[in-house]
Every structure is written in C-alpha cells, then in structure tokens.
Design an enzyme around this catalytic site. Structure first.
Site, PDB file in Angstrom:
ATOM      1  N   CYS A  45       0.911  -1.175  -0.079  1.00  0.00           N
ATOM      2  CA  CYS A  45       0.087  -0.125  -0.008  1.00  0.00           C
ATOM      3  C   CYS A  45       1.072   1.244   0.123  1.00  0.00           C
ATOM      4  CB  CYS A  45      -0.888  -0.064   1.182  1.00  0.00           C
ATOM      5  SG  CYS A  45      -0.094   0.159   2.646  1.00  0.00           S
ATOM      6  N   ASN A  68       2.127   1.685   4.508  1.00  0.00           N
ATOM      7  CA  ASN A  68       2.482   0.376   5.095  1.00  0.00           C
ATOM      8  C   ASN A  68       2.261   0.539   6.792  1.00  0.00           C
ATOM      9  OD1 ASN A  68       5.158  -1.811   5.782  1.00  0.00           O
ATOM     10  ND2 ASN A  68       3.152  -2.477   5.153  1.00  0.00           N
ATOM     11  N   CYS A  81      -1.667   0.626   7.313  1.00  0.00           N
ATOM     12  CA  CYS A  81      -3.020   0.416   7.449  1.00  0.00           C
ATOM     13  C   CYS A  81      -3.477  -0.767   6.527  1.00  0.00           C
ATOM     14  CB  CYS A  81      -3.942   1.609   6.975  1.00  0.00           C
ATOM     15  SG  CYS A  81      -3.923   2.869   8.146  1.00  0.00           S
ATOM     16  N   SER A 131      -1.872  -2.512   3.961  1.00  0.00           N
ATOM     17  CA  SER A 131      -0.892  -3.731   3.614  1.00  0.00           C
ATOM     18  C   SER A 131      -0.699  -4.391   5.021  1.00  0.00           C
ATOM     19  CB  SER A 131       0.275  -3.501   2.892  1.00  0.00           C
ATOM     20  OG  SER A 131       0.979  -2.380   3.471  1.00  0.00           O
ATOM     21  N   ASP A 155      -8.453   3.623   1.609  1.00  0.00           N
ATOM     22  CA  ASP A 155      -7.520   3.697   2.522  1.00  0.00           C
ATOM     23  C   ASP A 155      -8.169   4.386   3.791  1.00  0.00           C
ATOM     24  OD1 ASP A 155      -5.227   4.474   4.226  1.00  0.00           O
ATOM     25  OD2 ASP A 155      -4.118   5.428   2.575  1.00  0.00           O
TER      26      ASP A 155
END
Length: 154
Positions: free
Chosen positions: A7, A10, A12, A14, A120
């Site tokens: 993501c 890194n 949230c 992934s 996200d």
C-alpha cells in the site's frame, strides 16, 4: 510461496492484509511467507496505525509486531506475488520493477467481484469497512492459492 502486500505508507491496508492472510493461512495449514511494504517512506520502522491495530484485534488479527518498510528493488526477486491495495500503488510497483524480475505484480482484489481497490482507512476513517474488504479478499486469495497448489499452477 512468498507474498508481499503493498500500500502507500504500510501502516493500514498492507499490514492488515498481511495479518489477516497470516491468520487464515495458519488456520488452513497453508505454508506461506508473508510481508508487507509501502511505496512511500513516511512511516519507516513504525507500527501499523493505532486505529487499524485496534480494529484488527477486535477480529482476532494481531498486527502489533509489524513495522513499516518501503518497497525495494530486491523485493521483486524475493517474492512470488506483490499484491497492491490500489491501482496507484500497482502502477508505482510496476514502474519500480527491474526487467526480468520474478514477482507477479497484481491488485490484491484483482479478478474479484465487488471493489477492485481497498480504500485507505487512514483517509476514510472506515477501518472496519477496510477490514471487511481485506478479509473477503484474503479468503478469496487463499482459495485461489490452495486451488493452484493442487493444480500446480497459479
């Protein structure tokens, strides 16, 4: 099988995908090496975002030990799959990939019905909604990998 979830920062999406998939793989007895990374470098060495850790913990997924790192060129030969949470991170990974690298780069939700990107939650603040999508995607990925393992093709 080695899988890297990717993501932006890194903290949230992934790490959530890594933690959720690890839980599912462990339950299923599916042997896999997992990691996560971000295309950006803002949070290097930091744990996942507190609200994501809390939301994942409520569902039985422990993210406490994870630390943010940035995607490297070496990752493209270390991993079999690099699975991006959205199209922008997919594009960024494809642009960084060295010619002839071994990793297959795809969207985490590629080929699934429903959303094709994981929103996200750092921006949307919907950590539970993100985890709903990640859990469904991780379950579908596990089924595909188990099927591929039995068919000897992914």
């Amino acid at each position: 099988m080695r899988i890297l979830f990717l993501c932006l920062g890194n903290i949230c999406r992934s790490p959530a995908a890594e933690g959720v998939f690890r839980s599912l793989a462990d339950e299923a007895g599916f042997v896999v090496e997992l990691d996560s990374a971000g295309t950006g470098n803002w949070h290097l060495g930091h744990p996942p975002y507190g609200p994501m850790i809390a939301a994942a913990a409520m569902r039985g997924h422990d993210l406490h030990a994870l630390r943010a790192r940035q995607l490297t060129r070496e990752d493209f030969d270390r991993f079999d799959l690099i699975l991006a949470m959205d199209r922008q991170n997919l594009h960024d990974a494809q642009a960084l990939a060295p010619a002839g690298s071994r990793a297959q780069i795809a969207l985490f939700l590629d080929g699934e019905t429903g959303p094709h990107e994981v929103p996200d939650p750092y921006y949307t603040r919907d950590f539970d909604g993100c985890l709903d999508i990640v859990e469904a995607g991780a379950q579908a990925l596990l089924v595909r990998l188990q099927r591929a393992q039995s068919d000897s093709a992914f």
